[in-house]
Scaffold this active site. Sequence first.
Site: not given
Ligand code: BGP
Length: 464
Positions: A365, A167
């Site tokens: 993800e 990202e």
């Molecule tokens: C994505 C990232 C992760 C992870 C995930 C979940 O954007 O790559 O690192 O954190 O989001 O989101 P969050 O942790 O903000 O709930």
Amino acid sequence: MKEYQFKEGFLWGGACSAVQCEGRSPEDGKQDNIWDQWYREDPGAFYQGVGPEVTSDFYHNYEQLIKMMRECGITSFRTSLQWARIISDRDGTVNRKGIGFYHRVIDALLDNGIEPILCLNHFDMPMYWMEKGGFECRETVDAFAAFARVCYGEFSGKVRRWVTFNEPVITPEQGYLYLHHYPLVQDGRRAAQVAYYIQLASSMAVEAYRQMGCSGQIGIVLNLTPTYCRNPEDERDRKAAYAADLFFNRSFLDPSVKGEYPADLVRILEENQAVPVHMEQELETIRRNTVDYLGVNYYHPRRVVHRSRPLESGTFMPDRYFEYYTPENCRMNKSRGWEIYEKGLYDIGVNIRDHYGNIPWMVTENGMGVQDEEQFLNEEGMVEDGYRVEFIKDHLRWLHKAIEEGCNCFGYHMWCPFDSWSWSNAYKNRYGFIRIDINDHARPSFKRSAAWFRRVSDGNRFTD
Ligand code: BGP
């Protein structure tokens, strides 16, 4: 009952990142990164004051967690290599102890039948480079490429799939525009420079991979957030969505896959005197070093409408070109405040198929972060997370349809197989198949969804 069959060899797995799972664990010589520093400066910025000190304690507990992941059906796992654990300073001194840790993790994954996928950067700028300006500084870009070379030299014999950045848009977006990540700057021109240098760093890492003759594949992971406008009949709304897409999706998608920036994005930057400092030779590096595959992180769509009145802002902000809105009656994951819109995954696949040469891609993800999961503990102490199974199924149905219609998707990874630390949200929302009690790290436990995912992974299919 409908059955959804995925092809043999489809990757089922999960992802995490070094900072979010390892714990700071500085005993092997790890240097501070921006998260260690931000937490030191302002612990109150993190949910319940929980910082990156321990996270999932993967540094000490990786063997147990890896075994448990395999029991959940995880057969491939992406994590990141922490720059500040592997390289000790701006001179590029290699920390053998840090390298040793990652060798042990990779070996444990392979021993358990899990394919490791390694990412070179997941939001973790070392402080020794942040002090020089992080990705605003050209030297940092060269240092990143040198770090990539060290990693390939060490691990590419064991690891076939690599990722340059996770990202990449998040650092300029959250660190230089919206004040959610360190260094908490709000300046559109600096954001554009950071974005450009990150793209260059990614392309140089691809170049290094090929120059070193590594035989696997190298990609980039993008949070391709499909942009929908409120009224497709209204040209102003369509333009708003187009601009948001340029800023947040195509700013990395086009240079990474096609080797060039969209002309309209360049035009907008020119209009705002925000064109980054660049050299022709660097653009040539970007042109020549496109990725082998794409990783797509998908959580929620982006909904925009045209601006009703001009944005009052002292600096150039992308929001000059659109406003956000929330559709009535949309489904929300209330814990995270994110809309749930499964079809977004299908739309992403179709876009890649039709506009990006149907390059191979995987879902790197997807997942559902839920607050206070303790409330779902049953009498045996297991979290009953049927909502997570439903969330995954809903997304997999659309993914399956995309694949049936010719999209070139080769895998699906959950964020994150075990509960992990979510940046400034710390341990607020839980994503795992494996529950981690942050007061008792030594005893992770399976949630109900773990056995379900195992069956999906074993059979390459699920039924409604
Ligand atoms: C994505 C990232 C992760 C992870 C995930 C979940 O954007 O790559 O690192 O954190 O989001 O989101 P969050 O942790 O903000 O709930």
